[in-house]
Design an enzyme around this catalytic site. Structure first.
Site, PDB file in Angstrom:
ATOM      1  N   TYR A 186       0.832  -1.207   0.000  1.00  0.00           N
ATOM      2  CA  TYR A 186       0.000   0.000   0.000  1.00  0.00           C
ATOM      3  C   TYR A 186       0.866   1.257   0.000  1.00  0.00           C
ATOM      4  CZ  TYR A 186      -3.128  -3.559   1.743  1.00  0.00           C
ATOM      5  OH  TYR A 186      -3.824  -4.708   1.916  1.00  0.00           O
TER       6      TYR A 186
ATOM      7  N   ASP B 297      -5.748  -1.353  -4.835  1.00  0.00           N
ATOM      8  CA  ASP B 297      -6.232  -0.806  -3.563  1.00  0.00           C
ATOM      9  C   ASP B 297      -5.412   0.427  -3.198  1.00  0.00           C
ATOM     10  OD1 ASP B 297      -7.269  -0.352  -1.078  1.00  0.00           O
ATOM     11  OD2 ASP B 297      -6.879  -2.374  -0.293  1.00  0.00           O
TER      12      ASP B 297
ATOM     13  N   HIS C  10      -6.070   2.128  -0.573  1.00  0.00           N
ATOM     14  CA  HIS C  10      -5.977   2.006   0.885  1.00  0.00           C
ATOM     15  C   HIS C  10      -6.003   3.373   1.551  1.00  0.00           C
ATOM     16  CE1 HIS C  10      -4.937  -0.847   4.233  1.00  0.00           C
ATOM     17  NE2 HIS C  10      -5.473  -1.678   3.374  1.00  0.00           N
TER      18      HIS C  10
ATOM     19  N   GLU D  72     -14.295  -1.495   3.476  1.00  0.00           N
ATOM     20  CA  GLU D  72     -13.809  -2.527   4.397  1.00  0.00           C
ATOM     21  C   GLU D  72     -13.677  -1.984   5.819  1.00  0.00           C
ATOM     22  OE1 GLU D  72     -10.061  -3.338   2.334  1.00  0.00           O
ATOM     23  OE2 GLU D  72      -9.001  -2.955   4.185  1.00  0.00           O
TER      24      GLU D  72
ATOM     25  N   ASP E 239      -6.711 -11.949   8.090  1.00  0.00           N
ATOM     26  CA  ASP E 239      -7.237 -11.812   9.457  1.00  0.00           C
ATOM     27  C   ASP E 239      -8.741 -12.086   9.491  1.00  0.00           C
ATOM     28  OD1 ASP E 239      -7.067  -9.358   7.949  1.00  0.00           O
ATOM     29  OD2 ASP E 239      -7.721  -8.242   9.706  1.00  0.00           O
TER      30      ASP E 239
HETATM   31 MG    MG Z   1      -8.558  -3.009   1.001  1.00  0.00          MG
END
Ligand code: MG
Length: 417
Positions: A158, A223, A225, A275, A329
């Site tokens: 990221y 992404d 992020h 998310e 996770d």
């Molecule tokens: Mg993401």
């Protein structure tokens, strides 16, 4: 037999894949009937465990496990303040376990209770990370060889260097320093440093390279992020249009959602967000106003299958597809919950997938497996995944705060990870 009631609620912390997981086991007065759910908020596992053991367990003992909606709502308001990630993950562990029990009672997989199969297999995407364009290309092609048709492509993870892999950090810094030559001030605090501007400049070149080398038929995901300023993300989304992304993820932080209107006015690059959302009401405006294309919800963080299916249906009514968050996770039980939602949703878009190691399969028998880029669900009753509690003890949770969340920009300012 007597009426079915909840007799015991257990919380199991385990880390077979090296990431702390929180699993909830809801036992009933039928000794053979129990349900399992995922309550994994890996950065706060002990808070979730305590919330379940001290508050939800006493609330649930003696209740009828078939009353999922009533339990979800009454548990949700039982603390008066609600919709935060700790209590939602705790509630998700209970909610998924109740769906698992309901499936076992009905002798049906959960997807049958959600409306039945909309497709035979579930297309997945995996991550291709690399320190430069060539390494990403090699990793994309390796996944294509395995049968994947959708791949998330990140250079240095990221924001260009936001990784704990020091090899990647050094390589990406070497590279980005050639572009901007940023230095940190003397005495800069420790952290995972990344450079939003160098990152933004690097992404367009990455996808130009990938389209040239990989061709038009692999679907690319990227992404952001939430790692650049909103206007920089708008510029990036516009500049990526020629490379036809499947979607661009989290271009803005939840705190800046009002910028999504500008993306719609400026670019046709499809947008995925969410998310980090924990309150299901965060979805209402952006779905009904058609400001996103994909729902990137972390199912346990909104409270489990019960709220997630409502978000999916709201999306279906507005032409918005699902792309449930599927990182490491999340326990195999949570991953299975994603797949049951995927296979039964007409507006399924894509499913993120993280490979499970042998230890995860050993601790969680029945964990989903994949074949040539697709996941397939068995017809086992419930969610279809079990837990070996003895084997789970071999992999104790570690606690602590993951290093990757300690992000800073070059001048030393704390940043969103
Ligand atoms: Mg993401």
């Amino acid at each position: 037999m007597n009426e079915l009631v909840i007799k015991e609620v257990k919380v199991i912390l385990t880390a077979p894949g090296g990431i702390d997981l929180v699993v909830v086991k809801v036992e009933t007065n039928d000794p053979d009937l129990y349900g399992l759910g995922c309550a994994t908020f890996t950065q706060r596992v002990y808070a979730v465990k305590t919330a379940i053991e001290k508050y939800l367990k006493p609330f649930l003992i003696g209740k009828d496990p078939s009353r999922i909606e009533d339990i979800w709502h009454s548990a949700n308001v039982s603390g008066y303040w609600r919709n935060g990630p700790i209590m939602n993950n705790a509630l998700s562990g209970i909610d998924m376990a109740l769906w698992d029990i309901k499936g076992k009672v009905a002798n049906l997989p959960v997807y049958e209770l959600l409306g039945g199969k909309c497709r035979e297999g579930i297309p997945l995407y995996r991550h291709a990370d690399g320190a430069d364009e060539v390494e990403v290309e090699e990793n994309v092609l390796a996944l294509v060889d395995e049968g994947y048709q959708y791949v998330r492509c990140q250079m240095g993870m990221y924001g260009g260097s936001g990784t704990t892999d020091t090899r990647l950090i050094n390589k990406v810094y070497e590279r980005s320093n050639k572009v901007v030559s940023k230095r940190s001030p003397k005495g800069a605090l420790p952290g995972i440093y990344f450079d939003p501007e160098a990152y933004a400049k690097s992404v367009v070149g990455l996808f130009e390279h990938l389209r040239l080398k990989v061709g038009p038929n692999v679907e690319f995901i990227h992404d952001i992020h939430e790692r650049v300023s909103p206007i920089e993300a708008v510029r990036l989304a516009k500049n990526l249009e020629p490379y036809h992304l499947f979607y661009l993820e989290d271009p803005v932080a939840p705190e800046n959602l009002d910028w999504l209107k500008m993306f719609r006015e400026q670019t046709t690059t499809p947008i995925a967000v969410g998310e980090l959302f924990s309150n299901i009401n965060e979805w209402k405006t952006i779905i009904t106003n058609k400001q996103i294309d994909f729902i990137r919800c972390h199912v346990s963080t909104v409270g489990g299958i019960t709220p997630a299916k409502k978000i999916a249906i709201l999306g279906e009514l507005h032409g918005v597809r699902t792309a449930w968050h599927g990182p490491g996770d999340i326990s195999p039980i949570g991953a299975a919950a994603n797949l049951h939602l995927d296979i039964s949703s007409p507006n399924f878009g894509i499913q993120e997938w993280t490979l499970m190691n042998e230890a995860l399969h050993e601790v969680f028998p029945g964990s989903p497996t994949v074949e040539e880029g697709f996941a397939y669900l068995s017809n086992r009753p419930g969610l279809g995944v079990d837990l070996d509690e003895e084997k789970a003890k071999k992999y104790p949770a570690q606690g602590g705060i993951p290093e990757w969340t300690l992000a800073r920009t070059p001048d030393g300012t704390v940043a969103r990870p």
